[in-house]
Scaffold this motif. Structure first.
Motif, PDB file in Angstrom:
ATOM      1  N   LEU A 198      87.655  70.203   3.717  1.00 16.56           N
ATOM      2  CA  LEU A 198      87.601  71.637   4.010  1.00 16.56           C
ATOM      3  C   LEU A 198      86.995  71.880   5.389  1.00 16.56           C
ATOM      4  N   PHE A 199      85.984  71.092   5.748  1.00 23.47           N
ATOM      5  CA  PHE A 199      85.361  71.216   7.064  1.00 23.47           C
ATOM      6  C   PHE A 199      86.357  70.879   8.168  1.00 23.47           C
ATOM      7  N   VAL A 200      87.132  69.809   7.981  1.00 19.04           N
ATOM      8  CA  VAL A 200      88.098  69.392   8.997  1.00 19.04           C
ATOM      9  C   VAL A 200      89.183  70.457   9.174  1.00 19.04           C
ATOM     10  N   ILE A 201      89.688  70.983   8.058  1.00 19.31           N
ATOM     11  CA  ILE A 201      90.731  72.007   8.135  1.00 19.31           C
ATOM     12  C   ILE A 201      90.197  73.273   8.804  1.00 19.31           C
ATOM     13  N   ALA A 202      88.973  73.665   8.446  1.00 19.11           N
ATOM     14  CA  ALA A 202      88.373  74.863   9.051  1.00 19.11           C
ATOM     15  C   ALA A 202      88.151  74.656  10.546  1.00 19.11           C
ATOM     16  N   LEU A 203      87.702  73.461  10.937  1.00 17.05           N
ATOM     17  CA  LEU A 203      87.492  73.161  12.349  1.00 17.05           C
ATOM     18  C   LEU A 203      88.806  73.222  13.119  1.00 17.05           C
ATOM     19  N   PHE A 204      89.868  72.681  12.534  1.00 18.54           N
ATOM     20  CA  PHE A 204      91.186  72.727  13.165  1.00 18.54           C
ATOM     21  C   PHE A 204      91.641  74.173  13.360  1.00 18.54           C
TER      22      PHE A 204
ATOM     23  N   SER B  25      94.076  79.500   3.536  1.00 16.89           N
ATOM     24  CA  SER B  25      93.607  80.207   2.340  1.00 16.89           C
ATOM     25  C   SER B  25      94.058  79.482   1.070  1.00 16.89           C
ATOM     26  N   LEU B  26      95.305  79.012   1.081  1.00 16.58           N
ATOM     27  CA  LEU B  26      95.809  78.260  -0.075  1.00 16.58           C
ATOM     28  C   LEU B  26      95.042  76.964  -0.253  1.00 16.58           C
ATOM     29  N   TYR B  27      94.727  76.311   0.864  1.00 19.47           N
ATOM     30  CA  TYR B  27      93.977  75.055   0.765  1.00 19.47           C
ATOM     31  C   TYR B  27      92.554  75.317   0.264  1.00 19.47           C
ATOM     32  N   ALA B  28      91.944  76.407   0.726  1.00 17.39           N
ATOM     33  CA  ALA B  28      90.610  76.751   0.249  1.00 17.39           C
ATOM     34  C   ALA B  28      90.629  77.040  -1.249  1.00 17.39           C
TER      35      ALA B  28
END
Length: 268
Positions: free
Chosen positions: A44-50, A84-87
């Motif tokens: 989740l951190f990596v996706i948010a950073l991207f 949002s879907l990934y979260a």
């Protein structure tokens, strides 16, 4: 299909009214599914950073007047939807592995992911109904909002564990929590603080305790005074986070004089 491995059950042998004591049970659950927990947090951190980097790049392109910046912002809307879907998937994944751990089961990341993905439509509806009920309660007379917040706090867990539909899950949560409002408020109060980081499994543990209590498999404990302390802590935390922060005012600086050059030379 991989099956969950059953190990030591971290649920206390008696109903635990003190919300602070559920921290230990939650940490025991962490040990069982630590790999899944790390996977959820890191991914989740990596996706948010991207996503943040993409927003900064798009803003820089628009500000610099480079072509393609506006189109990139359109793509960011799609990226926001995917994020949002990934979260939502990660939220479901954490619920699945923590509920399994509260039952003494160790799930692989693959098995937890499969269950989490299948649950996305149902838990999305559960979350939507929960939000509408709580918001509606606050709009009416405020107090119903707090009651609904506690009543339906276990709806997602009931939907997973008992394979209930969204409405049935809300009703089941209300049935379990109705006689334990103070204890549920206390647990929600602690989870709203920094302690929530180490208490992800505390609500699944409490849910399973209430199910066993309802089935007559556990003896009810007296309401512990620590629940009132936890409620106060949660209220203070909520008030503190919602206090608007005053921005420091810059000292007044008079505007610099503007010079114009005319035929007779520079003038103010």
């Amino acid at each position: 299909m991989a099956t969950a491995k059953t190990t030591k059950n971290p649920i206390p042998v008696k109903y635990e009214s003190n919300p602070f004591n559920l921290i230990t049970a939650s940490l025991e659950a962490y040990k069982l599914n630590i790999r899944g927990l790390v996977f959820a947090i890191v991914s989740l951190f990596v996706i948010a950073l991207f996503f943040v980097i993409a927003v900064i790049v798009a803003a820089g392109m628009v500000y610099s007047g480079l072509s393609g910046g506006a189109a990139l912002f359109g793509g960011l809307l799609l990226l926001l939807l995917l994020f949002s879907l990934y979260a939502l998937y990660i939220q479901n994944f954490l619920l699945v592995i923590m509920l399994a751990a509260a039952q003494g089961q160790r799930l692989s990341i693959g098995e937890g992911s499969k269950r989490a993905i299948r649950l996305i439509p149902k838990l999305f509806v559960v979350g939507l109904l929960y939000a509408l009920a709580v918001i509606g309660g606050f709009i009416l007379f405020i107090i119903p909002g707090f009651i609904f917040m506690a009543w339906f706090a276990l709806a997602s867990l009931a939907a997973i564990h008992e394979d209930l539909g969204p409405v049935a899950a809300l009703k089941r949560s209300r049935q379990l929590v109705r006689d334990h409002l103070i204890e549920t408020w206390g647990l929600l109060g602690l989870q709203s603080t920094i302690l929530g980081i180490v208490m992800l499994a505390s609500m699944p543990v409490r849910y399973l305790q209430l199910v066993q209590l309802k089935d007559g498999k556990l003896d009810k404990a007296e309401l512990h005074w620590a629940n009132y302390v936890a409620i106060v802590i949660g209220m203070v935390s909520g008030i503190t986070l919602n206090i608007p922060q005053e921005k420091p005012q810059k000292p007044y600086q008079p505007p610099a004089p503007h010079y114009e050059v005319g035929n007779g030379g520079p003038s103010l």
